[in-house]
Design a protein around this motif. Structure first.
Motif, PDB file in Angstrom:
ATOM      1  N   THR A 136     -37.432  33.988  45.614  1.00 32.05           N
ATOM      2  CA  THR A 136     -37.278  33.547  44.852  1.00 32.05           C
ATOM      3  C   THR A 136     -37.410  34.312  43.692  1.00 32.05           C
ATOM      4  OG1 THR A 136     -37.470  31.302  45.544  1.00 32.05           O
ATOM      5  CG2 THR A 136     -38.153  31.052  43.145  1.00 32.05           C
ATOM      6  N   ALA A 137     -38.442  34.851  43.199  1.00 30.77           N
ATOM      7  CA  ALA A 137     -38.664  35.869  42.073  1.00 30.77           C
ATOM      8  C   ALA A 137     -37.359  36.667  41.642  1.00 30.77           C
ATOM      9  CB  ALA A 137     -39.726  36.828  41.863  1.00 30.77           C
ATOM     10  N   ALA A 138     -36.583  37.323  43.145  1.00 30.77           N
ATOM     11  CA  ALA A 138     -36.063  38.493  42.870  1.00 30.77           C
ATOM     12  C   ALA A 138     -33.673  38.108  41.893  1.00 30.77           C
ATOM     13  CB  ALA A 138     -35.556  38.845  43.879  1.00 30.77           C
ATOM     14  N   ILE A 139     -34.361  36.652  42.560  1.00 28.17           N
ATOM     15  CA  ILE A 139     -33.060  36.052  42.130  1.00 28.17           C
ATOM     16  C   ILE A 139     -32.933  35.251  40.931  1.00 28.17           C
ATOM     17  CG2 ILE A 139     -31.740  34.251  42.305  1.00 28.17           C
ATOM     18  CD1 ILE A 139     -31.184  36.531  44.529  1.00 28.17           C
ATOM     19  N   LEU A 140     -34.819  35.185  40.498  1.00 27.46           N
ATOM     20  CA  LEU A 140     -34.233  34.548  38.839  1.00 27.46           C
ATOM     21  C   LEU A 140     -33.953  36.619  38.404  1.00 27.46           C
ATOM     22  CD1 LEU A 140     -37.960  32.032  38.946  1.00 27.46           C
ATOM     23  CD2 LEU A 140     -35.836  32.272  38.269  1.00 27.46           C
ATOM     24  N   GLY A 141     -34.873  37.554  38.233  1.00 28.69           N
ATOM     25  CA  GLY A 141     -34.222  38.365  37.713  1.00 28.69           C
ATOM     26  C   GLY A 141     -32.943  38.523  38.060  1.00 28.69           C
ATOM     27  N   ALA A 142     -32.567  38.587  39.201  1.00 30.08           N
ATOM     28  CA  ALA A 142     -30.504  38.501  38.640  1.00 30.08           C
ATOM     29  C   ALA A 142     -30.156  37.972  37.988  1.00 30.08           C
ATOM     30  CB  ALA A 142     -30.507  38.681  39.908  1.00 30.08           C
ATOM     31  N   ALA A 143     -30.634  36.900  37.937  1.00 28.32           N
ATOM     32  CA  ALA A 143     -30.118  35.488  36.737  1.00 28.32           C
ATOM     33  C   ALA A 143     -30.926  35.939  35.283  1.00 28.32           C
ATOM     34  CB  ALA A 143     -31.160  34.659  36.911  1.00 28.32           C
ATOM     35  N   PHE A 144     -32.184  36.579  35.235  1.00 28.44           N
ATOM     36  CA  PHE A 144     -31.960  36.996  33.589  1.00 28.44           C
ATOM     37  C   PHE A 144     -30.726  38.135  33.607  1.00 28.44           C
ATOM     38  CE2 PHE A 144     -36.789  36.433  35.059  1.00 28.44           C
ATOM     39  CZ  PHE A 144     -36.361  34.772  34.588  1.00 28.44           C
ATOM     40  N   LEU A 145     -30.818  38.897  34.091  1.00 25.99           N
ATOM     41  CA  LEU A 145     -30.067  40.441  33.908  1.00 25.99           C
ATOM     42  C   LEU A 145     -28.614  39.859  33.375  1.00 25.99           C
ATOM     43  CD1 LEU A 145     -31.421  42.848  36.504  1.00 25.99           C
ATOM     44  CD2 LEU A 145     -32.226  43.033  33.730  1.00 25.99           C
ATOM     45  N   LEU A 146     -27.859  39.232  34.715  1.00 25.29           N
ATOM     46  CA  LEU A 146     -27.190  38.967  34.729  1.00 25.29           C
ATOM     47  C   LEU A 146     -27.052  38.061  32.977  1.00 25.29           C
ATOM     48  CD1 LEU A 146     -25.613  37.190  37.867  1.00 25.29           C
ATOM     49  CD2 LEU A 146     -25.113  38.348  36.902  1.00 25.29           C
ATOM     50  N   LYS A 147     -28.020  37.166  32.173  1.00 19.25           N
ATOM     51  CA  LYS A 147     -27.435  36.174  31.303  1.00 19.25           C
ATOM     52  C   LYS A 147     -27.414  37.233  30.372  1.00 19.25           C
ATOM     53  CE  LYS A 147     -27.941  33.036  28.557  1.00 19.25           C
ATOM     54  NZ  LYS A 147     -26.774  31.533  28.851  1.00 19.25           N
ATOM     55  N   GLU A 148     -28.078  38.630  30.219  1.00 15.37           N
ATOM     56  CA  GLU A 148     -27.852  39.128  29.106  1.00 15.37           C
ATOM     57  C   GLU A 148     -26.589  39.703  29.237  1.00 15.37           C
ATOM     58  OE1 GLU A 148     -31.042  42.200  30.159  1.00 15.37           O
ATOM     59  OE2 GLU A 148     -32.190  41.275  29.576  1.00 15.37           O
ATOM     60  N   ARG A 149     -26.195  40.155  30.491  1.00 11.54           N
ATOM     61  CA  ARG A 149     -24.613  40.279  30.404  1.00 11.54           C
ATOM     62  C   ARG A 149     -23.133  39.343  30.063  1.00 11.54           C
ATOM     63  NH1 ARG A 149     -24.615  44.578  35.561  1.00 11.54           N
ATOM     64  NH2 ARG A 149     -22.698  45.226  34.724  1.00 11.54           N
ATOM     65  N   GLU A 150     -23.432  38.130  30.131  1.00 15.70           N
ATOM     66  CA  GLU A 150     -22.804  36.936  30.543  1.00 15.70           C
ATOM     67  C   GLU A 150     -21.651  36.994  30.035  1.00 15.70           C
ATOM     68  OE1 GLU A 150     -22.991  32.302  30.693  1.00 15.70           O
ATOM     69  OE2 GLU A 150     -24.036  33.034  28.928  1.00 15.70           O
ATOM     70  N   GLN A 151     -20.617  37.625  29.298  1.00 20.99           N
ATOM     71  CA  GLN A 151     -20.045  37.836  28.464  1.00 20.99           C
ATOM     72  C   GLN A 151     -18.783  38.667  28.969  1.00 20.99           C
ATOM     73  OE1 GLN A 151     -19.292  36.201  25.604  1.00 20.99           O
ATOM     74  NE2 GLN A 151     -21.097  34.908  25.569  1.00 20.99           N
TER      75      GLN A 151
END
Length: 404
Positions: free
Chosen positions: A115-130
């Protein structure tokens, strides 16, 4: 942002510590299958703080679906990243400062790490959403340990338009910085069985007046082992284990009934079907030979985890680009309900090295937290590259249609 010793890009010290804090919080407050209310609320809070939208179109009792990326049109690709969130009914014996605070419950399979790892992936993807050329759907799935959570997610329609789904499990015997990638069968189908043998009770001193279910059960345990040794090729595999026998109430009474429980593990649907057929024949045959009546019940578990070859190839390329050590792992006889997703859409499941001293479901189980940023970066990079690949494929198909 730089790269760490494994070549993983995009992880600042703040993000690393945040993922550790998230994992340790989840570890302290484990919740069993379909009881993950506090866990779900915590995940929701983390996502909302990062500005990641919750997909309310796919409601779950526990667990949730979130999304990153705005589709350009109705045909823009969607991929899914999945993490399981439930714990086990095990008393923790790690001695960690952040050990479970709930008696008899523990994250002994590492779902807190997932769960923590996929949350981390989500944080990184949000930074690159564009940058995203489609949508990443985040599946925080309940009830994996009971093999019913994937079906609950599928019932919401959350994967109806999803092009592919990606997941993983920690692997204690692999070093940190190593990822196990394999096309085809990776984890086993996990079925359970219950056999009831009904005879006739009698005084133990007068066995001829009985039909003894214990004798029948004893012969049955031995006979069932012949299925693998005499019906399955040495180049294929299956496991049959009788794990529980219950019968009798007194030392001087032959009982009326014996009950046997156990499990069947297979990596191939054809072998699975063959073993179940032979199993049924032997149960009925042995029962008849000893004059008992047999009732056989199957507890159908998940099918084998079967990785799509193209997705596995793409995952390997991403891992190598990040400087990870890619190995082809030994298939695991454990079951995983991620396999239900793969029955619906192409899917890929990885083993990520966590260098643990204990195997899954052990009360002393723990993971090396250095694997957290590695896992988060891997799935973020994989999501970006896979959306790009699917977008290019869509454009190529459209161009071909226009030319014809």
């Amino acid at each position: 942002m730089g790269a760490n010793s494994h070549g993983v890009i995009g992880q600042s010290a703040d993000i690393k510590q945040r993922l550790i804090d998230i994992r340790r919080y989840l570890h302290q407050y484990p919740e069993l299958s379909n009881e993950e209310y506090q866990t779900t609320a915590f995940i929701r809070e983390q996502l909302e703080q990062a500005g990641i939208r919750i997909a309310t179109d796919f409601p779950l009792q526990t667990g949730l679906i979130a999304e990153i990326g705005e589709p350009k049109d109705a045909t823009s690709p969607i991929i899914a990243l999945r993490a399981d969130i439930d714990a086990l009914p095990i008393q923790e014996q790690t001695g960690l400062s952040y050990a479970s605070t709930i008696p008899g419950k523990m994250h002994a399979c590492g779902h807190d790490f997932h769960t923590a790892a996929i949350l981390g992936a989500a944080f990184l993807l949000k930074e690159r959403e564009q940058e995203l050329t489609g949508t990443v759907r985040l599946v925080f799935q309940p009830a994996e340990e009971k093999a019913i959570g994937a079906a609950q997610v599928l019932q919401t329609g959350a994967l109806d338009r999803v092009r592919a789904i990606y997941g993983f499990h920690n692997k204690p015997e692999l070093p940190v910085g190593t990822i196990g990638i394999k096309a085809g069968a990776l984890m086993a189908a996990a079925d359970g069985f219950v056999i009831e043998l009904e005879g006739i009770a009698s005084h133990a001193a007068v066995p001829e007046a009985s039909i003894d279910p214990i004798v029948a059960a004893s012969h049955l345990v031995t006979a069932l082992q012949s299925i693998v040794s005499r019906n399955i090729s040495s180049l294929e595999s299956a496991v049959i284990s009788v794990t529980k026998i219950q019968s009798g109430t007194s030392w001087n009474v032959i009982p009326e009934k014996a009950v046997l429980d156990g499990t069947l593990r297979t990596f191939d649907e054809g072998i699975r079907s063959k073993v179940i057929g032979r199993f049924t024949e032997i149960v009925n045959g042995v029962a008849a030979a000893f004059g008992t009546k047999a009732t056989l019940s199957w507890i159908q578990g998940p099918p084998p985890v079967n990785n799509d070859a193209n997705l596995a190839r793409a995952a390997g390329k991403t891992a190598e680009n990040l400087g990870l050590v890619v190995v082809e792992p030994q298939p695991s006889p454990a079951g995983e309900d991620f396999a239900f997703y793969q029955k619906q859409i192409p899917g890929f499941f990885a083993f990520i090295g966590t260098a643990g001293a204990r195997e899954w479901h052990h009360p002393g189980f723990d993971i090396d937290e250095r694997a957290l940023p590695i896992s988060a970066s891997f799935f973020a990079e994989l999501a970006v590259s896979e959306l790009e690949r699917f977008a290019v494929e869509k454009e190529e198909r459209q161009g071909l249609m226009n030319r014809t």
